[in-house]
Scaffold this motif. Structure first.
Motif, PDB file in Angstrom:
ATOM      1  N   ALA A 157      99.941  52.814  20.508  1.00 26.83           N
ATOM      2  CA  ALA A 157     100.967  51.926  21.045  1.00 26.83           C
ATOM      3  C   ALA A 157     102.348  52.561  21.105  1.00 26.83           C
ATOM      4  CB  ALA A 157     101.037  50.655  20.190  1.00 26.83           C
ATOM      5  N   ILE A 161     105.087  51.622  24.083  1.00 26.62           N
ATOM      6  CA  ILE A 161     106.215  50.712  23.923  1.00 26.62           C
ATOM      7  C   ILE A 161     107.541  51.462  24.054  1.00 26.62           C
ATOM      8  CG2 ILE A 161     106.205  50.853  21.387  1.00 26.62           C
ATOM      9  CD1 ILE A 161     107.188  47.844  23.667  1.00 26.62           C
ATOM     10  N   ILE A 164     108.030  51.459  27.762  1.00 26.89           N
ATOM     11  CA  ILE A 164     108.413  50.112  28.183  1.00 26.89           C
ATOM     12  C   ILE A 164     109.845  49.812  27.756  1.00 26.89           C
ATOM     13  CG2 ILE A 164     107.962  47.647  27.778  1.00 26.89           C
ATOM     14  CD1 ILE A 164     104.958  48.449  27.565  1.00 26.89           C
ATOM     15  N   CYS A 172     108.595  45.124  21.760  1.00 30.61           N
ATOM     16  CA  CYS A 172     107.396  44.872  20.976  1.00 30.61           C
ATOM     17  C   CYS A 172     106.156  44.903  21.844  1.00 30.61           C
ATOM     18  CB  CYS A 172     107.528  43.506  20.283  1.00 30.61           C
ATOM     19  SG  CYS A 172     106.073  42.979  19.356  1.00 30.61           S
ATOM     20  N   ILE A 173     105.074  45.429  21.269  1.00 28.37           N
ATOM     21  CA  ILE A 173     103.782  45.449  21.936  1.00 28.37           C
ATOM     22  C   ILE A 173     102.722  45.051  20.920  1.00 28.37           C
ATOM     23  CG2 ILE A 173     103.297  47.882  21.419  1.00 28.37           C
ATOM     24  CD1 ILE A 173     102.101  48.160  24.203  1.00 28.37           C
ATOM     25  N   VAL A 180      96.064  47.356  25.153  1.00 24.41           N
ATOM     26  CA  VAL A 180      97.274  46.530  25.137  1.00 24.41           C
ATOM     27  C   VAL A 180      96.887  45.085  25.382  1.00 24.41           C
ATOM     28  CG1 VAL A 180      99.482  46.075  26.252  1.00 24.41           C
ATOM     29  CG2 VAL A 180      98.714  48.438  25.927  1.00 24.41           C
ATOM     30  N   VAL A 183     102.700  42.382  25.865  1.00 27.65           N
ATOM     31  CA  VAL A 183     103.966  43.112  25.871  1.00 27.65           C
ATOM     32  C   VAL A 183     105.098  42.097  25.868  1.00 27.65           C
ATOM     33  CG1 VAL A 183     105.459  44.681  27.158  1.00 27.65           C
ATOM     34  CG2 VAL A 183     102.988  45.073  27.099  1.00 27.65           C
ATOM     35  N   GLU A 184     106.061  42.281  24.976  1.00 27.50           N
ATOM     36  CA  GLU A 184     107.212  41.379  24.925  1.00 27.50           C
ATOM     37  C   GLU A 184     108.078  41.562  26.158  1.00 27.50           C
ATOM     38  OE1 GLU A 184     111.309  40.711  22.340  1.00 27.50           O
ATOM     39  OE2 GLU A 184     110.101  42.518  22.096  1.00 27.50           O
TER      40      GLU A 184
END
Length: 279
Positions: A157, A161, A164, A172-173, A180, A183-184
């Motif tokens: 992760a 992240i 991202i 946050c992931i 996955v 995903v926030e």
């Protein structure tokens, strides 16, 4: 800065603005706070010498208040409800700022506000200077270390992240078996974790990081006992956070709660995430 002895606080939600104001006063500062309707806790008044209540988008009024209060240094403390931010009614000053933005995501918007304050002679500093005890520690915090599968998930992760985060999407992931799950984005960490629980049940690993390029003065990631409660509800079993660059609230309570439910809490060294394999 200490000579000025007057601090301006742009106060969002939660207890963080109260802690900053309280500690600043202990250090001898007078505190002027700008609070926001439906966001800031009303208890902020007990910790401030001057207080104004604003609506989201009243940038011109915010700047006038800070000048009239005589502050030279300003801190951002506490989150603003992101979905509610779409309902802001910008004044002329805010409209001028917004039309020049390529993005209205967190870092872009708050950095632009900070730049506007700087142009007004107001120096934005990190609130962490007043609450250094909240800086998230490195290493294992819970009794239980991450399992082999959780270590794999953390390392899977981490680069995702970070990528991202570099796009200013979220911090946050949530992953499971190197896939996955959530995903926030605008909903925030807790809702992202709950969504992951709804989608994939138990044995989830949550990874929370500091966005690459994020302005450390204005928007630090935060976690605490509420994060652990949300994980329990969602069936998440491991939380890996980036140490040294996030705020850890209610740490003793969070660790106790995690131990009670056999949840792993671990601070990841951003310079050496692979070290998690040695735990």
């Amino acid at each position: 800065m200490a000579g000025s002895k007057k601090l301006g606080i742009i106060a969002g939600g939660g207890s963080f603005p109260l802690l900053v104001a309280q500690n600043a006063r202990k250090q001898g500062y007078r505190v002027a706070a700008a609070a926001f309707e439906k966001e800031t806790l009303p208890e902020i008044q007990a910790y401030t010498d001057q207080l104004v209540w604003l609506k989201l988008g009243q940038l011109g009024r915010l700047i006038r208040f800070l000048h009239q209060a005589g502050v030279s240094h300003v801190v951002f403390a506490g989150p603003i409800n992101k979905p509610r931010a779409f309902d802001l009614r910008p004044d002329f000053r805010a409209i001028k700022l917004l039309v020049n933005l390529r993005s209205r995501n967190d870092n872009a918007l708050l950095s632009s506000v900070a730049d506007e304050l700087h142009r007004e002679g107001l120096e934005v500093i990190s609130a962490i200077e007043f609450v250094p005890e909240l800086i998230s520690p490195a290493g294992l915090q819970s009794r239980r270390a991450p399992s082999f599968a959780e270590k794999k998930d953390i390392l899977f992760a981490w680069p995702i992240i970070k990528q991202i985060g570099s796009l200013d999407i979220g911090q946050c992931i949530v992953v499971k078996e190197r896939a996955v799950v959530a995903v926030e984005a605008i909903e925030g960490t807790d809702r992202a974790i709950l969504r992951a629980g709804e989608l994939s049940g138990s044995s989830l690993t949550v990874v929370k990081i500091f966005k690459p390029g994020q302005d450390q003065r204005i928007d630090l990631p935060a976690l605490g006992s509420q994060t652990v409660r949300t994980m329990i509800q969602a069936g998440a079993t491991c939380l890996a956070y980036e140490s040294g660059t996030s705020l850890f609230f209610d740490r003793a309570e969070a660790v106790s709660l995690a131990d009670e439910h056999k949840i792993c809490l671990v601070g990841i060294d951003p310079d050496n995430p692979e070290a998690v394999q040695k735990l």
